[in-house]
Design a protein around this motif. Sequence first.
Motif, PDB file in Angstrom:
ATOM      1  N   PHE A 103      -4.403 -32.266 -26.852  1.00  0.00           N
ATOM      2  CA  PHE A 103      -5.146 -31.334 -26.406  1.00  0.00           C
ATOM      3  C   PHE A 103      -5.192 -30.012 -27.144  1.00  0.00           C
ATOM      4  CE2 PHE A 103      -5.314 -28.761 -21.968  1.00  0.00           C
ATOM      5  CZ  PHE A 103      -6.624 -28.343 -22.342  1.00  0.00           C
ATOM      6  N   MET A 104      -4.298 -29.189 -27.313  1.00  0.00           N
ATOM      7  CA  MET A 104      -4.460 -27.959 -28.126  1.00  0.00           C
ATOM      8  C   MET A 104      -4.745 -28.274 -29.491  1.00  0.00           C
ATOM      9  SD  MET A 104      -4.276 -25.376 -26.210  1.00  0.00           S
ATOM     10  CE  MET A 104      -5.178 -26.390 -24.913  1.00  0.00           C
ATOM     11  N   GLY A 105      -4.326 -29.139 -30.104  1.00  0.00           N
ATOM     12  CA  GLY A 105      -4.630 -29.481 -31.475  1.00  0.00           C
ATOM     13  C   GLY A 105      -6.361 -29.626 -31.651  1.00  0.00           C
TER      14      GLY A 105
ATOM     15  N   GLU B 272       1.836 -21.892 -29.754  1.00  0.00           N
ATOM     16  CA  GLU B 272       1.331 -22.160 -28.395  1.00  0.00           C
ATOM     17  C   GLU B 272       2.321 -21.304 -27.397  1.00  0.00           C
ATOM     18  OE1 GLU B 272      -0.981 -22.251 -26.497  1.00  0.00           O
ATOM     19  OE2 GLU B 272      -2.499 -23.024 -27.511  1.00  0.00           O
ATOM     20  N   LYS B 273       1.650 -21.240 -26.166  1.00  0.00           N
ATOM     21  CA  LYS B 273       2.625 -20.832 -25.106  1.00  0.00           C
ATOM     22  C   LYS B 273       3.184 -21.949 -24.298  1.00  0.00           C
ATOM     23  CE  LYS B 273       1.228 -22.145 -21.828  1.00  0.00           C
ATOM     24  NZ  LYS B 273       0.780 -23.443 -21.420  1.00  0.00           N
ATOM     25  N   PRO B 274       4.229 -21.949 -23.214  1.00  0.00           N
ATOM     26  CA  PRO B 274       5.034 -20.698 -23.353  1.00  0.00           C
ATOM     27  C   PRO B 274       5.843 -20.531 -24.637  1.00  0.00           C
ATOM     28  CG  PRO B 274       5.815 -22.287 -21.861  1.00  0.00           C
ATOM     29  CD  PRO B 274       4.656 -22.638 -22.323  1.00  0.00           C
TER      30      PRO B 274
ATOM     31  N   SER C 130       4.798 -37.428 -17.802  1.00  0.00           N
ATOM     32  CA  SER C 130       4.226 -37.178 -19.294  1.00  0.00           C
ATOM     33  C   SER C 130       5.419 -36.105 -19.517  1.00  0.00           C
ATOM     34  CB  SER C 130       3.094 -36.577 -19.067  1.00  0.00           C
ATOM     35  OG  SER C 130       3.038 -35.321 -18.490  1.00  0.00           O
ATOM     36  N   TRP C 131       5.230 -35.524 -20.846  1.00  0.00           N
ATOM     37  CA  TRP C 131       6.378 -34.736 -21.342  1.00  0.00           C
ATOM     38  C   TRP C 131       6.450 -33.400 -20.245  1.00  0.00           C
ATOM     39  CZ3 TRP C 131       5.043 -29.978 -22.823  1.00  0.00           C
ATOM     40  CH2 TRP C 131       3.636 -29.640 -23.074  1.00  0.00           C
ATOM     41  N   ARG C 132       5.107 -33.194 -19.623  1.00  0.00           N
ATOM     42  CA  ARG C 132       5.042 -31.815 -18.986  1.00  0.00           C
ATOM     43  C   ARG C 132       5.794 -31.864 -17.895  1.00  0.00           C
ATOM     44  NH1 ARG C 132       0.035 -31.687 -21.543  1.00  0.00           N
ATOM     45  NH2 ARG C 132      -0.793 -29.733 -22.041  1.00  0.00           N
ATOM     46  N   LEU C 133       6.421 -33.218 -17.436  1.00  0.00           N
ATOM     47  CA  LEU C 133       7.246 -33.437 -16.347  1.00  0.00           C
ATOM     48  C   LEU C 133       8.531 -33.563 -16.570  1.00  0.00           C
ATOM     49  CD1 LEU C 133       4.700 -35.646 -14.304  1.00  0.00           C
ATOM     50  CD2 LEU C 133       5.098 -33.273 -14.241  1.00  0.00           C
TER      51      LEU C 133
HETATM   52  N1  LIG Z   1      -3.406 -21.929 -24.406  1.00  0.00           N
HETATM   53  C1  LIG Z   1      -3.446 -22.764 -23.479  1.00  0.00           C
HETATM   54  O1  LIG Z   1      -4.371 -22.497 -22.723  1.00  0.00           O
HETATM   55  C2  LIG Z   1      -2.765 -24.059 -23.457  1.00  0.00           C
HETATM   56  C3  LIG Z   1      -3.220 -25.125 -22.811  1.00  0.00           C
HETATM   57  C4  LIG Z   1      -2.738 -26.329 -22.720  1.00  0.00           C
HETATM   58  C5  LIG Z   1      -1.386 -26.441 -23.484  1.00  0.00           C
HETATM   59  N2  LIG Z   1      -0.939 -25.369 -24.074  1.00  0.00           N
HETATM   60  C6  LIG Z   1       0.355 -25.443 -24.828  1.00  0.00           C
HETATM   61  O2  LIG Z   1      -0.073 -26.353 -26.069  1.00  0.00           O
HETATM   62  C7  LIG Z   1       1.177 -26.842 -26.367  1.00  0.00           C
HETATM   63  C8  LIG Z   1       1.166 -28.372 -26.462  1.00  0.00           C
HETATM   64  O3  LIG Z   1       0.237 -28.899 -25.371  1.00  0.00           O
HETATM   65  P1  LIG Z   1      -1.007 -29.936 -25.447  1.00  0.00           P
HETATM   66  O4  LIG Z   1      -1.687 -29.767 -24.102  1.00  0.00           O
HETATM   67  O5  LIG Z   1      -1.775 -29.885 -26.655  1.00  0.00           O
HETATM   68  O6  LIG Z   1       0.089 -31.317 -25.411  1.00  0.00           O
HETATM   69  P2  LIG Z   1      -0.437 -32.758 -25.921  1.00  0.00           P
HETATM   70  O7  LIG Z   1       0.423 -33.676 -25.274  1.00  0.00           O
HETATM   71  O8  LIG Z   1      -1.891 -32.974 -25.498  1.00  0.00           O
HETATM   72  O9  LIG Z   1      -0.081 -32.702 -27.437  1.00  0.00           O
HETATM   73  C9  LIG Z   1       0.937 -32.391 -28.017  1.00  0.00           C
HETATM   74  C10 LIG Z   1       1.007 -33.003 -29.591  1.00  0.00           C
HETATM   75  O10 LIG Z   1       1.993 -32.700 -30.165  1.00  0.00           O
HETATM   76  C11 LIG Z   1       2.586 -33.989 -30.960  1.00  0.00           C
HETATM   77  N3  LIG Z   1       3.950 -33.779 -31.188  1.00  0.00           N
HETATM   78  C12 LIG Z   1       5.011 -33.783 -30.453  1.00  0.00           C
HETATM   79  N4  LIG Z   1       6.166 -33.608 -31.037  1.00  0.00           N
HETATM   80  C13 LIG Z   1       5.669 -33.374 -32.396  1.00  0.00           C
HETATM   81  C14 LIG Z   1       6.581 -33.243 -33.553  1.00  0.00           C
HETATM   82  N5  LIG Z   1       8.086 -33.142 -33.549  1.00  0.00           N
HETATM   83  N6  LIG Z   1       6.020 -33.294 -34.698  1.00  0.00           N
HETATM   84  C15 LIG Z   1       4.482 -33.131 -34.800  1.00  0.00           C
HETATM   85  N7  LIG Z   1       3.904 -33.404 -33.628  1.00  0.00           N
HETATM   86  C16 LIG Z   1       4.485 -33.508 -32.568  1.00  0.00           C
HETATM   87  C17 LIG Z   1       2.099 -35.045 -30.159  1.00  0.00           C
HETATM   88  O11 LIG Z   1       1.971 -36.045 -30.893  1.00  0.00           O
HETATM   89  C18 LIG Z   1       0.621 -34.719 -29.816  1.00  0.00           C
HETATM   90  O12 LIG Z   1      -0.246 -34.716 -30.875  1.00  0.00           O
HETATM   91  C19 LIG Z   1       2.314 -26.844 -25.283  1.00  0.00           C
HETATM   92  O13 LIG Z   1       3.272 -25.792 -25.714  1.00  0.00           O
HETATM   93  C20 LIG Z   1       1.604 -26.319 -24.186  1.00  0.00           C
HETATM   94  O14 LIG Z   1       2.330 -25.525 -23.135  1.00  0.00           O
HETATM   95  C21 LIG Z   1      -1.614 -24.069 -24.182  1.00  0.00           C
END
Ligand SMILES: NC(=O)c1ccc[n+]([C@@H]2O[C@H](COP(=O)([O-])OP(=O)(O)OC[C@H]3O[C@@H](n4cnc5c(N)ncnc54)[C@H](O)[C@@H]3O)[C@@H](O)[C@H]2O)c1
Length: 393
Positions: free
Chosen positions: A18-20, A107-109, A181-184
């Motif tokens: 997602f954030m990526g 990314e946050k938190p 999911s990891w969020r839980l």
């Molecule tokens: N700024 C915002 O508005 C916002 C919105 C959503 C999420 N976030 C934050 O962004 C961060 C990621 O959330 P997300 O929603 O993208 O999660 P996600 O599950 O969509 O993506 C997480 C990614 O991290 C990878 N990953 C996990 N462990 C890893 C490791 N050890 N090495 C390499 N890659 C690894 C996973 O394979 C996946 O590609 C969290 O901290 C979340 O709180 C911020």
Amino acid sequence: MTSVNRPPLGVGLIGYAFMGAAHSQAWRTAPHFFDLPLRPRLTVLAGRNQDAVTDAAERLGWASTETDWRRVIQRDDVDLVDVCTPGDTHAEIAIAALEAGKHVLCEKPLANTVAEAEAMAEAAEKAAARGVRSMVGFTYRRVPAIGLARKLVADGRLGDIRHVRAQYLQDWIADPAAPMSWRLEKDKAGSGALGDIGAHIVDLTQYITGQTLTGVSGMLETFVKERPLPTSSGKLGGVGGSETGAVTVDDAAVFMGRFTGGALGTFEATRFALGRKNGLRIEINGSAGSLAFDFEDMNVLQFFDGAEPAEIAGFRRIIVTEPEHPYVGAWWPAGHGLGYEHGFTHQVVDLVNAVAAGKDPTPSFADGLQVQRVLAAVERSAGAGSAWTEIPR
Ligand SMILES: NC(=O)c1ccc[n+]([C@@H]2O[C@H](COP(=O)([O-])OP(=O)(O)OC[C@H]3O[C@@H](n4cnc5c(N)ncnc54)[C@H](O)[C@@H]3O)[C@@H](O)[C@H]2O)c1
């Protein structure tokens, strides 16, 4: 000179879901709409699975891949590391990157615990002394209507702030069949709705008012304690199977707090508000006026001017799409709205400008630590029958 001809800034991004994806589009887009002093290069994307990261790099526009984030921070062609992984990895990756001399967007938190966040803030301070910058991704600060809200408060249009009312309402796990999911999971996410979305409204209300929370009283609840384990993953959740796992975080957080300037705050963060999709709502009442924002109508800021005669006074609906509004002038002709992704582009713009200017960007890791202390105080309060809990300064 357009940003195309500026010196390069090599970026390494860790995590590509997602954030990526949101950060990738921001790195790609920022130099095409804003005149940046450095030209971001999408140098390397890191994940753990070679096939998946290769596929993601092609889709998202990255020049190369790594399957271990440690390789990213060793590379000479990487100047900045962008951490888009779950909270359990933030401290290790960000601290290692800062020590290797790479600027960091995390990314946050900021972290899963106050101790981790303290270590990160300390590493950031040491790095800053060497000209290495860091920023935490409280992206909603970069929504133009939020920037305008902050300006109205700073200009005194609200007078003394009395009430801060903030909610972050989603509904994506209201269905008990929504899978784990990891969020839980506490060991991966740190906390549930509290840290995931509550962190945003803590940061935003402090940012808009220019005040910080001094103490809180809170309640946390986990409504659904067991959920199906996922058989496939989707955007936020996925599809659940017949086996179940334990939910180890809060589903909802409700808390109240006091701000340094005397304002009273109420906060609600939940993923169980059926029908509310991304209801990030903030209402602030001051001695001279009020403002209200709802992310579901993100191009609008409501403002009530208490000086207007009662006959015609009322909330005015400001459509925040004029070139005079923060960031807007770089985009479309007036009136053509912006969306979720633009905040991430603005975040990149502010970060690149700060790096080039040799200035510390905001929100800093110290700001992220302060939010972490608020989250921890809410958890302590909730664990002690909602007892009033001071936030260490
Ligand atoms: N700024 C915002 O508005 C916002 C919105 C959503 C999420 N976030 C934050 O962004 C961060 C990621 O959330 P997300 O929603 O993208 O999660 P996600 O599950 O969509 O993506 C997480 C990614 O991290 C990878 N990953 C996990 N462990 C890893 C490791 N050890 N090495 C390499 N890659 C690894 C996973 O394979 C996946 O590609 C969290 O901290 C979340 O709180 C911020």
